[in-house]
Each structure stands twice: as C-alpha cells, then as structure tokens.
Design a protein around this motif. Structure first.
Motif, PDB file in Angstrom:
ATOM      1  N   ARG A  27     -76.216  62.807  13.387  1.00 49.28           N
ATOM      2  CA  ARG A  27     -77.657  63.056  13.485  1.00 49.28           C
ATOM      3  C   ARG A  27     -78.426  61.986  12.714  1.00 49.28           C
ATOM      4  NH1 ARG A  27     -81.338  65.425  10.145  1.00 49.28           N
ATOM      5  NH2 ARG A  27     -83.200  66.339  11.146  1.00 49.28           N
ATOM      6  N   ALA A  28     -77.908  61.633  11.517  1.00 47.52           N
ATOM      7  CA  ALA A  28     -78.587  60.614  10.713  1.00 47.52           C
ATOM      8  C   ALA A  28     -78.642  59.289  11.456  1.00 47.52           C
ATOM      9  CB  ALA A  28     -77.867  60.445   9.376  1.00 47.52           C
ATOM     10  N   GLN A  29     -77.553  58.934  12.148  1.00 43.74           N
ATOM     11  CA  GLN A  29     -77.536  57.684  12.914  1.00 43.74           C
ATOM     12  C   GLN A  29     -78.575  57.730  14.039  1.00 43.74           C
ATOM     13  OE1 GLN A  29     -73.875  55.194  14.233  1.00 43.74           O
ATOM     14  NE2 GLN A  29     -74.239  56.644  15.903  1.00 43.74           N
ATOM     15  N   ARG A  30     -78.665  58.892  14.691  1.00 45.28           N
ATOM     16  CA  ARG A  30     -79.655  59.022  15.771  1.00 45.28           C
ATOM     17  C   ARG A  30     -81.073  58.907  15.228  1.00 45.28           C
ATOM     18  NH1 ARG A  30     -76.056  63.028  17.273  1.00 45.28           N
ATOM     19  NH2 ARG A  30     -77.432  64.675  16.487  1.00 45.28           N
ATOM     20  N   LEU A  31     -81.322  59.486  14.035  1.00 42.91           N
ATOM     21  CA  LEU A  31     -82.657  59.403  13.448  1.00 42.91           C
ATOM     22  C   LEU A  31     -83.054  57.947  13.192  1.00 42.91           C
ATOM     23  CD1 LEU A  31     -82.693  62.370  10.866  1.00 42.91           C
ATOM     24  CD2 LEU A  31     -84.079  62.138  12.945  1.00 42.91           C
ATOM     25  N   ARG A  33     -81.897  55.234  14.683  1.00 42.38           N
ATOM     26  CA  ARG A  33     -82.099  54.507  15.957  1.00 42.38           C
ATOM     27  C   ARG A  33     -83.386  54.957  16.649  1.00 42.38           C
ATOM     28  NH1 ARG A  33     -75.775  54.589  18.040  1.00 42.38           N
ATOM     29  NH2 ARG A  33     -75.071  52.888  16.688  1.00 42.38           N
ATOM     30  N   ASP A  34     -83.657  56.284  16.614  1.00 42.45           N
ATOM     31  CA  ASP A  34     -84.890  56.783  17.239  1.00 42.45           C
ATOM     32  C   ASP A  34     -86.116  56.257  16.515  1.00 42.45           C
ATOM     33  OD1 ASP A  34     -83.316  58.170  18.984  1.00 42.45           O
ATOM     34  OD2 ASP A  34     -83.628  60.140  18.041  1.00 42.45           O
ATOM     35  N   ALA A  35     -86.022  56.154  15.187  1.00 44.02           N
ATOM     36  CA  ALA A  35     -87.160  55.640  14.427  1.00 44.02           C
ATOM     37  C   ALA A  35     -87.451  54.207  14.815  1.00 44.02           C
ATOM     38  CB  ALA A  35     -86.875  55.738  12.931  1.00 44.02           C
ATOM     39  N   GLY A  39     -90.827  52.539  16.705  1.00 46.05           N
ATOM     40  CA  GLY A  39     -91.625  51.504  16.051  1.00 46.05           C
ATOM     41  C   GLY A  39     -91.597  51.547  14.534  1.00 46.05           C
ATOM     42  N   VAL A  40     -90.757  52.377  13.944  1.00 52.12           N
ATOM     43  CA  VAL A  40     -90.634  52.392  12.480  1.00 52.12           C
ATOM     44  C   VAL A  40     -89.645  51.309  12.092  1.00 52.12           C
ATOM     45  CG1 VAL A  40     -89.970  53.741  10.466  1.00 52.12           C
ATOM     46  CG2 VAL A  40     -91.146  54.858  12.371  1.00 52.12           C
ATOM     47  N   ARG A  41     -90.148  50.204  11.596  1.00 56.37           N
ATOM     48  CA  ARG A  41     -89.316  49.041  11.337  1.00 56.37           C
ATOM     49  C   ARG A  41     -88.416  49.248  10.115  1.00 56.37           C
ATOM     50  NH1 ARG A  41     -91.756  45.364   9.357  1.00 56.37           N
ATOM     51  NH2 ARG A  41     -93.886  46.184   9.128  1.00 56.37           N
ATOM     52  N   LEU A  42     -87.107  48.975  10.305  1.00 56.50           N
ATOM     53  CA  LEU A  42     -86.139  48.996   9.213  1.00 56.50           C
ATOM     54  C   LEU A  42     -85.248  47.774   9.398  1.00 56.50           C
ATOM     55  CD1 LEU A  42     -85.074  52.761   9.012  1.00 56.50           C
ATOM     56  CD2 LEU A  42     -86.293  51.468   7.275  1.00 56.50           C
ATOM     57  N   LEU A  67     -87.963  60.215   4.517  1.00 59.62           N
ATOM     58  CA  LEU A  67     -88.340  58.808   4.410  1.00 59.62           C
ATOM     59  C   LEU A  67     -88.844  58.273   5.747  1.00 59.62           C
ATOM     60  CD1 LEU A  67     -88.454  56.229   2.714  1.00 59.62           C
ATOM     61  CD2 LEU A  67     -86.091  55.769   3.418  1.00 59.62           C
ATOM     62  N   LEU A  68     -88.147  58.597   6.837  1.00 60.48           N
ATOM     63  CA  LEU A  68     -88.579  58.109   8.145  1.00 60.48           C
ATOM     64  C   LEU A  68     -89.936  58.687   8.531  1.00 60.48           C
ATOM     65  CD1 LEU A  68     -85.154  58.253  10.024  1.00 60.48           C
ATOM     66  CD2 LEU A  68     -86.336  56.222   9.139  1.00 60.48           C
ATOM     67  N   ARG A  69     -90.157  59.963   8.211  1.00 59.02           N
ATOM     68  CA  ARG A  69     -91.471  60.568   8.483  1.00 59.02           C
ATOM     69  C   ARG A  69     -92.553  59.890   7.655  1.00 59.02           C
ATOM     70  NH1 ARG A  69     -91.219  66.017   6.530  1.00 59.02           N
ATOM     71  NH2 ARG A  69     -93.255  66.349   7.548  1.00 59.02           N
ATOM     72  N   LEU A  70     -92.223  59.598   6.375  1.00 57.05           N
ATOM     73  CA  LEU A  70     -93.201  58.934   5.514  1.00 57.05           C
ATOM     74  C   LEU A  70     -93.524  57.539   6.025  1.00 57.05           C
ATOM     75  CD1 LEU A  70     -94.909  58.533   2.992  1.00 57.05           C
ATOM     76  CD2 LEU A  70     -92.800  58.000   1.720  1.00 57.05           C
ATOM     77  N   LEU A  71     -92.516  56.779   6.447  1.00 54.13           N
ATOM     78  CA  LEU A  71     -92.775  55.422   6.965  1.00 54.13           C
ATOM     79  C   LEU A  71     -93.668  55.465   8.204  1.00 54.13           C
ATOM     80  CD1 LEU A  71     -89.235  53.852   6.471  1.00 54.13           C
ATOM     81  CD2 LEU A  71     -91.362  53.038   5.423  1.00 54.13           C
TER      82      LEU A  71
END
Length: 1020
Positions: A27-31, A33-35, A39-42, A67-71
C-alpha cells in the motif's frame, strides 16, 4: 566454463519499505506512485532522505500517508517548494515533522488544514516565542494591557484561539517526539499553554461582558494545570476568585465575575469548526458544583478554615495562579497556603486520605472492567504515585518548606533529598512516573482525545512501543516494561501511602524531649559507655537536622541508650544501630517498628550490643529487622520451605535467557548461588537472634543451622549439576549424592562449622564409567568452587577430608568403590566416622543404597573387637596430645580439652560401635540422642549421661557464643580480651566471666572423670 552471472536488480520499493518497518509495504508503494501521478513531486534524493526518516517513526504507514497529504496541501497553498527544501535539508525539520506524523493522526489533519504551520517545526523556530502573547494576539487582544480584551467574542475569535493553540501544540509535539524536550518539560509547557489559552479565553470573555472592569478576577490552576504537569488532552481544573474594583458593590462585582468565569470556560470548551480545546472544570471549588462558581478571597478563606474536607486540602497542594489578576492570585495563594500545611494536624487526617483513595479504587474496580489497563487510576498507575507523594508532602511539609512545590516530580525529588523517601524508591517512582506520563502523552497525541487506557489493539501497541524506541518486538517489550513499572509503582504506593507510621509522624509533638550534647555526654558516662565521645558522635549523626527521621531518633534514643547499656557492648550496639538506621531510617515500616513496638527496639538494642556476628548479618540485609517483631518470625523456618525457595532460585537462573553466560561475567550457577547465599544469610540471622534472645536451645540451634547448610549444599549441587550439563550439552551420565559427615551428619553444626561431606555417584546403566566419573568429579569441584567464591557472608566451607584415604583419595567415588574400600582397607577411625554419616542430599535411591552399604560397617554384627577398641583409645590419646594448638590452655579448649566436646562424643561413639547392632535406639547420628539411648539401655549410668550431656551442651553453647560475640569462630574461651570474655558470659546468661569460667571448669572436670572411667577404663 561459464562465469556465473551477477544480478544487477535493485530491491523493489515495497521490499525496502517492508525492511524500514512499514506494515503494509504494498500500500505504501502505491501511495508513493499515486502521489507522483497526482503531481506531488518526490525526486530521488528527497525520497531517499524521507524513506529513512519515515522508517524511524512510530508508525511509518501513518507518517507516509500524512506526509503525502501535507505535500499536496502545501502545493495548493504555495508552501510546497519551501517544505520540500526544508525536508531535504540536514537540519532537524525533517525528523520533527515525520515524528509528529508517525504518532499523531490529529496533528497530521491539522497540518493538512493549515499547511503553513509546518514552519513551527523548523530548526530556528522550534520552541520560540511568548505563548501568552501569541494566543492573546490571535484573538485580537493586546498582550501588554493589564486586562486584555479580545477583538470580539464571536466564532472567529474562538476558531483563531484553537488554530493558534494547535500551532503551539504542534511545535511542542515536534520537540517532544524527537527527545529534545523531556516529559517534565513537555508537561510544564502544556500547562503554560493551557494558562495562555485561559488568558486568551478571559480576553474573549471580557469582550462578551462589557461591565468587566468592575471586578478583578483571578484564575487559579488546580490539578495538573496548577502543578505544571498537564497532559496533551485533559480537563483543566480551575478555581475562580474575585473582588470588587473601584468602589463597585461586591454583589454586583461577583455577578460580573461569574459571567466572566462562565464565558472564559465556554471560550475554551465550546465546539467550533476547529473543534474545542478542552473542558474547563471548576468542580474543585468550595462546595464543588453545588457552590458558587466565583467567590471572594475572604469567602474562600472562611470556607477552608471551617468546612473544608481532607481531600480539598490535598487538592490545594496544586493551586497556582495561571490567568487573570496576578496580584489577586498571589494573595489567594498566600491566604490558603498556611491552612493547607496545618491540615495534617487533624486527628484523622492520614486515615481520611487513605480511606478516600480506597474508595476511589473500589469504585473504579466496580465500574470498569478495564481497570487493569488504566494508566491513571488503575493499580500501579499515575494516581498511585501522586497520592503517595501528596500524603507524604502534607505530613512532612508542615515543617519543611522544600516540600511545598505543586509539581509531583519536583516534590518527589525533595522528598528523596530530605530523607523522607529512600533514594532507590524515589528513583523507581520517578522513572515509572516519567514512563507512564510519556505513554499517556503518546496515547493522547494520536487522536488528540482524552484517554488514559492502554489499548489492546496490536497496531496501537506497536505504535506506542516504537515511539518509545522499542524496535525488536515493540508490543511484547512495551507490555513487559509497562507491567514492570506498574508493579513497582503499586508496591511502593502500598509501602509509602498506607504505612501505619504516617499518622504517628503527623502527630509527633514538636516539644518532645531531646538529649542535648551536654546531657548526653553525662548520661553516657553514667551508663558505662567505654567511649562517650564516640557514642556522642553517633547520637549527633542520628539526630542532626530537621528531618522526620531525626525527630524520631531524638525521641527513641533517650530510652534506647539505657537498653544499649544493658547489653554486653553498649558502644558496639549504638554504632550498629546507627549503621542500620542509616540503611533503613527512611523506610516507613522500620520507623513504625521502632516507634510503636518497644519490643522491637529493645530486642534490637540487645542483639546489636551483644553480637558482632548478628550485626554483620543485619547490616548486609537490614530489612531483617522485621523479624524482631514477634517470636513466630524467629522460629526456625521449615526445612521444606527453605529448600523449595532455594531450589526455585536455582531453577529460575538456569531457565533464564542467557543462563549459560550469566551477566557481568558471572555464570548462571554463580548467580543462583548468590541468591541462595542471601537466603542463607537471612536464616542465619533468624537463628542467631533466636539464640541470643533465649528462644532456641542448643539442640534447636544445631538442627536449624544444619538445615540451613543442607539447603545451601543441595542448591549448590543443583546449580553445579546444571552448570556441568550446560557446559557438556548433555544430561549427567551418573546419579550423585552428598553424604553429610561429622557435625553436619549429626545435625549439630555451629555458626562457624565446616560442612564435612563425602561425594558418591552411581553411573546410569549404559553410561561410560570414565565419563560418569569425570562428570561426577566436575560437579563436586564446581560445587566446592561455587561455595568458596569470595563473598561478605559467613563462609560455608565444604570439607571432604573424611572420605576414604582422606586428602589422598579421590574426591568422588562410585558406590561400588566405597564398598570395595570399606571391605578391604578402612581403618577403625573411618568406621567411627561413619557413625555420623547421613546421605541427605542428592538422588534418593542412591542415598538409600549408600545407607544400606555403610550400616553393617558402622554397626558390625557383634560389635567391634578389642583390637579396634584399643586403636580407638590410642587415637584419642594421640589426638589430645597432638592436635591442641600450640600454647593453648587445654582447660579452656571447648573441643579437645579435658571434658570437652571430643571427650563426650568419643564416649557416645564407642558405645555405639559396640552395641548399636543390637540396640536400635543407638542407631543415631546425634550425640545427645546416643547418650540418652545408652542410659536407657543400661549401658551408661544415667548420672554419667547427664554429666556428659551438660558438658557437651555448655561447650557447644560457648563455641556458639564466641562466634556470636566476636564474629569469628574459636574453640577457646576468650582469654586475651576481657570484654569478649565478659560478653560471652553475658550472652550465656552468666553475671560475670568468672561465673562462666567456674561453670565451665566444674562441667569439664566432672565430664573428664566420666570419660576416664567409661572410655579409657572400658572392659567387657
């Protein structure tokens, strides 16, 4: 030949995430990749840095999601680039932010709503700023005003207060979770944040109440807010005090103040789109919820002076002005403080506090099936620490202003410094309290909800454990740590809070008589102390200072000085008392025993003034003082109970993790024997005190000391066997038994006796005999090594010299080897030695077979012949002339001198050798029992038997008394030290040393005459 191909494949992201501690790596990997898709740049370096940080959090999955939600939110609000730059930097921002997100879903939600708030977690901003000024400014009030007023009392002000409050909460949580603020600092800052919120709430209330200027209003923080030890989410306890201003009528001013107080409470507790802060609870005010919300200072004082209950004084310990009129708050505190510290003088004060605590616990247990998981109210919880500290504080704080802090940890430190609580107890309570508060903080941070319940969900427990730094098995480790702290808290709570001594201490009259140095010196000289100046130094050390312990000592010592003077060595008694008091003086049960049970104090004075041996034992285990409380405690402990306890200690160490290696360089066997030695020390003290107090006769003492030795040797045998089996990795290939010999076999051991033994083994069928012999020898040598390790305890030497061939013979023999030796080579003295052989330790079957082997040897059919009798007589005569120490006066030697122990024992043994085959009553290993049987059988004149028994008993008692008095063994009556001789006489009940010498000479003279006639003149 083809070269093997090396794979260049990198591990998958999911695999890396799993190794970093993510519970749902897919699930973490999917999060991630989905981010990126959304457009959430990492970019690569940032992602690498973030993955490492996320893996170190309490809940990596929660942290990543937050963190992804915050970004995403930061990108929407133009904060994204700055946030990414900060996350990539090498300062502490990344660690603070990920730590918060990995613990607190609620603060993660707050950041998503207010993404710019991530800035408070930056290195150069964390922990900065005046929190009061910040919250007042948030509601539009001017911090510099005497009575700040908010811009409005509407919803916008309430929302602004909550946003500003949570911004500061976020800042504090960031520092808390990376360890830059400890639990005490966090609790203090939370209390200050609550005080600032109350100040801002009061500013909003002033905006709602136009006539606010007609009164002064002070907000008094109570409970954890007052003590600066608040939780993240807690009711905030307050009391309101008011007075009229500028000539306003008091009634009107109180009405206005009541409006202000109610509006202040609503400003903090009302629900808004940003939620609420916390409930403001004013139930601790006079008369509780039934009383007026606001009172004047005079009304408060009148209530507390006339009507307050015990619990209300306890609550006032935490009172602290936190908001509103500072001058009025200070005057309130000055008015109630003297009332608080006089409260403990009430007749039933301590009992009332204790009864209230019991009612609270009973109610919790009745209402809640989850009491055991309660961090706050449950057994071993926070309340146990707080109530114990508060009761001690109220009792001792009357005369010690250092105990007037409203803070639990600060007061606990002062209680320790003042000697009211032992250092170890205080350290344990402090450690446990910090741990429990830390867990409480972590529980509340997750959802920012008020809870004190340890969860039973594995995910929640895992997050708690990891947040506390536990990584190997977070759930198991956390649960064990929590339970250990809870058990320790409960134990110490029971010890300190319910100590019967507390009431006596609370009511101790200040004017009670005390010895001045001048009066003490005069009295010491009159009582016969040998070193009055030294004794005076001990008294001054015991009574110096203003501690409660010193006060109790000043009460006790005038009486105890006389009791010490009645003992053989008053100076040694007082010194021992000082040493024991230094070790136990702050322990409640010890003070209770000395103050409330004069039997204990008087017995203690006699034991310490009579026996260096008992004093040394007591100083190594001072809690053994409790045995002095009653005769039942001083009765020898049942053998089976002692044996079970010792063997259980050995099993525990053998079964403990890492038992083969031990700790701190010691083996499991050494650790086990250390525990067994402690048990032996305790039982030796029990026997010694019973002996000194005349509660055990000479036979009972010998029996008890033999039981103690047997338990010790058996436990050491078990530990040695375990050690050898652990070393070889296989079970012992032989059965073993230990044969008690000499006084050990006769159940006549003294305090300084060696344990004479023989070792026998019998290979298990099918075992290699050489391997069995090696194993048996290794066990015997390990046993001797374990019991000879350096230790401060009285030694128990294992002496195997009575074995066949003595020191030249093998340490261990098989049963068959013993049979062969005794059939061919044994000498009369060895047959005689077997009279007291008793195989009491080891394999039961082997013990019985050994007994069956030696019975015909020590009880030969028809008895021993004349040649053997002559050899025994010659050996006895040679021993008398050769074994006495050079220069020793034979008449004072209790063992080898004329009429001494050896004379009596050889008479009894010669009769046994000649007649035990036909008279079953003679088949005993005990000297006195053999003499009695011989008299009843007509083999010894009853008067002669009585003379011999009296000499044997006196000699045994003298040897025991010498050991008790001096702390070292000797077979000689003291001649070089008059005080020792006098002390031995007093311990034995003789008025003077001359009386003892006369008694000894008379007994030995009469006994020697019997020996000359019966032993050396024995004829068919």
């Amino acid at each position: 030949m083809t070269e093997p191909r090396t794979s260049n494949r990198r591990p998958s992201l999911a695999g890396r995430l799993a190794r970093l501690g993510f519970t749902d790596a897919g699930r973490a990997q999917r999060l991630v990749r989905d981010a990126e898709t959304d457009g959430v740049r990492l970019d690569g370096p940032l992602l690498e840095a973030l993955l490492g940080a996320l893996g170190g959090t309490a809940d990596p999955d929660l942290a990543l999601s937050g963190l992804l939600r915050l970004l995403a939110a930061a990108d929407e609000h133009g904060e994204g680039d700055g946030l990414r730059a900060a996350l990539a930097a090498e300062d502490g921002t990344r660690d603070r932010l990920t730590a918060v997100l990995g613990v607190s879903a609620a603060l993660g939600d707050h950041l998503v709503r207010h993404p710019a708030h991530w800035h408070v977690l930056r290195d150069h901003l964390a922990g900065h700023g005046d929190v009061r000024a910040e919250l007042l400014a948030a509601v539009g009030a001017r911090p510099g005003d005497a009575d700040p007023v908010a811009a409005s009392a509407g919803p916008d002000a309430l929302v602004a207060l909550r946003v500003a409050y949570r911004r500061r909460l976020l800042d504090l949580a960031g520092r808390d979770l990376i360890g830059s603020a400890d639990v005490a600092r966090v609790a203090a800052e939370l209390a200050d944040l609550a005080a600032a919120a109350l100040e801002a709430g009061l500013a909003i209330a002033r905006a709602e109440v136009p006539e606010h200027a007609s009164c002064r209003l002070a907000v008094i923080g109570m409970g954890k807010c007052g003590g600066r030890e608040l939780n993240y989410v807690s009711d905030v306890d307050v009391v309101f005090v008011a007075e009229a201003r500028d000539g306003a009528a008091e009634d009107a001013a109180l009405r206005t103040a009541t409006k202000l107080a109610a509006a202040t409470m609503r400003a903090c507790s009302a629900s808004t789109e940003e939620g609420s802060l916390w409930e403001v609870d004013a139930a601790l005010r006079p008369e509780g919820k039934a009383g007026p919300l606001v009172r004047t200072l005079a009304s408060h004082r009148a209530y507390y002076e006339r009507w307050a209950k015990t619990w209300e004084f306890q609550a006032l310990l935490k009172a602290r002005p936190v908001a509103g009129d500072a001058d009025l708050g200070a005057r309130y505190l000055a008015a109630v403080a003297p009332i608080v510290w006089a409260a403990a003088e009430g007749e039933e004060f301590v009992e009332d506090v204790q009864a209230m605590r019991r009612r609270v616990e009973a109610d919790l247990n009745r209402r809640s099936a989850e009491a055991e998981r309660q961090l706050k109210l449950g057994p071993g919880g926070l309340r146990d620490v707080e109530f114990a500290v508060q009761l001690l504080q109220l009792v001792h704080g009357r005369t010690d202003e250092t105990l007037h802090s409203p803070n639990t940890l600060a007061t606990l430190a002062e209680l320790s410094r003042g000697g009211y609580v032992g250092r170890d107890d205080a350290a344990a309570l402090t450690s446990a309290y910090r741990f429990l508060r830390r867990v409480e903080h972590l529980l509340q941070l997750h959802r920012l909800r008020r809870t004190h319940l340890v969860p039973d969900d594995d995910a929640d427990l895992r997050r708690l454990g990891r947040a506390l730094g536990l990584r190997t098995d977070p759930i198991t480790e956390f649960t064990a740590l929590w339970r250990r702290h809870a058990r320790e808290v409960r134990r110490l709570h029971e010890k300190l809070f319910y100590a019967p001594l507390l009431r006596a201490v609370a009511r101790l009259p200040e004017e009670e008589a005390r010895l001045t140095p001048e009066a003490a010196r005069t009295r010491l000289e009159a009582l016969g102390y040998g070193d009055p100046a030294g004794a005076l130094r001990h008294i001054e050390a015991l009574t110096a200072g203003v501690s409660r312990r010193a006060a109790i000592q000043r009460t006790l010592l005038p009486v105890m000085l006389g009791w010490f003077a009645a003992a053989p060595d008053p100076d040694a008694g007082l010194l021992g008392f000082r040493q024991v008091s230094d070790a136990l003086g702050t322990t409640p049960w010890y003070l209770r025993l000395l103050r409330d049970d004069i039997t204990v104090a008087e017995r203690m004075a006699w034991v310490l003034g009579a026996s260096r041996y008992a004093t040394d034992l007591l100083l190594r285990a001072p809690d053994a003082v409790a045995m002095l409380a009653g005769d039942a405690e001083l009765a020898p402990r049942p053998y089976d109970a002692s044996r079970a306890e010792a063997l259980a200690a050995v099993r525990r160490h053998a079964a403990s993790p890492g038992a083969d290696a031990g700790t701190a360089g010691t083996t499991a066997a050494e650790q086990a024997v250390t525990v067994v030695r402690a048990l032996r020390r305790r039982e030796l003290f029990r026997v010694a005190v019973a002996d000194l107090l005349g509660l055990a006769d000479v036979t009972a003492v010998g029996e008890a000391l033999t039981d103690i030795a047997a338990v010790t040797v058996e436990a050491a045998l078990r530990a040695a066997t375990d050690a050898i089996e652990a070393r070889t990795g296989e079970p012992l290939p032989t059965r073993m038994a230990v044969v008690a010999m000499g006084r050990f076999g006769g159940r006549e051991l003294g305090y300084g006796s060696d344990a004479d033994v023989m070792f026998v083994h019998d290979p298990i069928p099918g075992a290699d005999e050489r391997a069995a012999e090696r194993a048996a020898r290794a066990v015997a040598e390990e046993l001797r090594r374990l019991l000879s390790l350096p230790a401060p305890d009285p030694p128990l030497a294992i002496d195997p010299d009575l074995r066949p061939e003595g020191r030249r013979g093998p340490l261990v023999r098989t049963l068959a080897s013993y049979a062969a030796y005794y059939a061919r080579w044994s000498e009369p003295w060895e047959t005689q030695a077997l009279l007291r052989a008793d195989p009491i330790i080891g394999d039961p079957g082997l013990r019985e077979r050994f007994r069956a082997l030696i019975d015909p040897i020590r009880r030969p059919p028809g008895g021993i012949g004349d040649d053997a009798v002559r050899q025994i007589r010659r050996l006895k005569a040679r021993m008398e002339s050769e074994r006495l120490p050079r220069g020793a006066d034979p008449r004072l030697h209790t063992k080898l001198g004329p009429g001494g122990l050896s004379d009596v024992e050889w008479v009894a043994q010669l009769i046994q050798l000649r007649h035990a085959h036909e008279i079953p009553e003679l088949r005993t290993t005990r000297t006195l029992a053999a003499l009695d049987a011989a008299a009843r059988a007509g083999l010894l004149d009853p008067d002669d038997a009585e003379v011999l028994a009296a000499a044997w008993k006196l000699a045994t008692r003298i040897r025991g008394a010498v050991m008790l008095v001096r702390g070292r063994a000797s077979d000689l009556l003291p001649t070089d030290n008059r005080s020792d001789r006098s002390a031995v006489a007093r311990v034995l009940g003789h008025a003077t040393s001359g009386d003892l010498l006369e008694d000894h000479r008379r007994c030995t003279r009469r006994a020697r005459a019997v020996v000359e006639r019966v032993f050396y003149g024995y004829e068919e």
